[in-house]
Design a protein around this motif. Sequence first.
Motif, short mmCIF file in Angstrom:
data_model
loop_
_atom_site.label_atom_id
_atom_site.label_comp_id
_atom_site.label_asym_id
_atom_site.label_seq_id
_atom_site.Cartn_x
_atom_site.Cartn_y
_atom_site.Cartn_z
N ALA A 99 -1.80 -19.78 0.46
CA ALA A 99 -1.10 -19.03 -0.57
C ALA A 99 0.17 -19.76 -0.93
CB ALA A 99 -0.75 -17.62 -0.06
N LEU A 100 0.70 -19.45 -2.10
CA LEU A 100 1.99 -19.99 -2.47
C LEU A 100 3.06 -19.37 -1.59
CD1 LEU A 100 1.76 -19.89 -6.38
CD2 LEU A 100 1.55 -21.89 -4.89
N SER A 101 3.97 -20.18 -1.15
CA SER A 101 5.13 -19.68 -0.42
C SER A 101 6.11 -19.08 -1.42
CB SER A 101 5.81 -20.84 0.32
OG SER A 101 6.34 -21.75 -0.64
N ALA A 102 7.21 -18.54 -0.94
CA ALA A 102 8.24 -18.03 -1.85
C ALA A 102 8.71 -19.15 -2.78
CB ALA A 102 9.40 -17.45 -1.06
N ARG A 103 8.90 -20.33 -2.24
CA ARG A 103 9.30 -21.49 -3.06
C ARG A 103 8.21 -21.84 -4.07
NH1 ARG A 103 14.32 -23.30 -3.20
NH2 ARG A 103 15.23 -23.56 -1.17
N GLY A 104 6.97 -21.76 -3.66
CA GLY A 104 5.86 -22.05 -4.55
C GLY A 104 5.78 -21.06 -5.70
#
Length: 108
Positions: A79-84
Amino acid sequence: MSIIDRPVRGSDSGRPIMALLDLLGRRWTLRVIWELRGGALSFRALQAACSGMSPSVLNQRLAELREAQIVEAGGDGYALSARGRELLELFGPLQRWSEDWARALRDG
């Protein structure tokens, strides 16, 4: 040595923007980020969403994106991280710009 500290293609400057553009410019990287926009996907589901990507390339891109803290692995897959997610939001103005640009090119 982190992704930021490594030399990148086309730049000796060591600037973070150049490291980011190098990462995003690698084949399939933007596609992986795009396919994760809706939530976590297993490796197989992500590979299916990125039709035509070999498992070895997907493994490599996921490793690079995880090192860059743009993607994270969890119980539901990748999954995308918060930064992603923050990076994905920044694509919105670029999308709008590209649409205006395309219109201008079509209209001459």
